[in-house]
Design an enzyme around this catalytic site. Structure first.
Site, short mmCIF file in Angstrom:
data_model
loop_
_atom_site.label_atom_id
_atom_site.label_comp_id
_atom_site.label_asym_id
_atom_site.label_seq_id
_atom_site.Cartn_x
_atom_site.Cartn_y
_atom_site.Cartn_z
N ALA A 159 -20.84 -36.63 11.83
CA ALA A 159 -20.92 -37.01 13.39
C ALA A 159 -19.49 -37.39 13.78
CB ALA A 159 -22.01 -38.05 13.58
N TYR A 160 -18.90 -38.79 12.78
CA TYR A 160 -17.49 -39.06 13.50
C TYR A 160 -16.42 -38.14 13.68
CZ TYR A 160 -13.07 -41.58 12.63
OH TYR A 160 -11.91 -41.85 12.89
N ALA A 161 -16.65 -37.32 12.75
CA ALA A 161 -15.45 -36.37 12.64
C ALA A 161 -15.65 -35.15 13.99
CB ALA A 161 -15.53 -35.31 11.47
N THR A 163 -16.71 -35.95 16.81
CA THR A 163 -16.24 -36.81 17.94
C THR A 163 -14.90 -36.52 17.95
OG1 THR A 163 -15.93 -38.96 16.98
CG2 THR A 163 -18.06 -38.50 17.67
#
Length: 257
Positions: A159-161, A163
């Protein structure tokens, strides 16, 4: 005189880690630095003091990102202390879920997903949108991305990637949009960096194996320091980068080779 003398910069997440290194480097180059922070007022004051002790000028800007009205709050705080902006560094970001853990796709909740995108993607979008009237022609926008968007995939950071992948698209599209004003827009993409955020798994004798593995990922054979990233940002903030825009700058020390 420094290369950025007479200019004003705003660095989001500018009080710790990579953000502090960016703030201090741009301050040494002569810019007046708005050091943004969310909650850690002590760290912000320490960064401002360090810039001033080195002969620079700085002020703290408080605004929590990821909540409704965060961009408005940030610019209100900025406007109280500065008029006009030359350099905007969108560095603030988070990589963990709401409960402070890293999660693969099967464990990411809707709340986790929304929280990550609110801080890492939505906030920079509206900070730029509302900052364009303050950003002077010929200015600089620099976004902090990650090597995870170009091949260093980690399932627990999916999920971070995502963003940051959205931020990469934002970077290239905004560069085309703002080019007529002489404003360059670029993204800097670090890998893992030796900062307080990574101290738990990277620092100390108990983590020597992690240190060895991480250093071995780079052909240069060492672990990145926050100053390594700050120096790359300083180039993109300077006149020397005037013909560089819309680019994703690999700052992983060659780990993606």
């Amino acid at each position: 005189m420094g290369t950025l003398s007479g200019r004003t910069a705003l660095v989001t997440g500018g009080s710790r880690g990579i953000g502090r290194a960016i703030s201090e480097r741009l301050g040494r180059d002569g810019a007046r630095i708005g050091v943004h922070y969310g909650r850690d007022e002590t760290a912000a004051k320490e960064t401002v003091s360090a810039i001033e002790a080195a002969g620079g000028r700085a002020f703290a800007v408080r605004a929590e990102l990821g909540a409704p009205g965060d961009a408005e709050a940030l610019w209100t705080a900025f406007d109280e202390q500065a008029e006009g902006l030359d350099i905007l560094v969108n560095n603030a970001g988070i990589n963990k879920a709401v409960d402070g853990t890293l999660k693969p796709i099967g464990e990411v909740t809707a709340e986790d997903f929304d929280h990550l995108f609110a801080v890492n993607t939505k906030a920079p979008f509206f900070i730029v949108q509302q900052g364009l009237s303050r950003l002077l022609d010929g200015g600089r926008i620099i976004n902090t991305s990650t090597g995870l968007t170009r091949g260093a995939a980690k399932p627990e950071l999916i999920a971070y990637a995502m963003t940051k992948g959205a931020l990469d698209v934002f970077t290239s599209t905004l560069a085309k949009d703002l080019g007529p004003r002489g404003i360059t827009v670029n993204a800097v993409a670090p890998g893992a960096v030796n900062t307080d955020m990574n101290a738990g798994w990277l620092r100390g004798e108990a983590n020597t194996e992690a240190q060895r593995r991480l250093a071995g990922m780079s052909p240069l054979g060492r672990i990145a320091q926050a100053e390594d990233i700050g120096d790359v940002v300083a180039f993109l903030a300077s006149d020397d980068s005037r013909w560089v825009t819309g680019q994703w700058i690999d700052a992983t020390g060659g780990a993606l080779l």
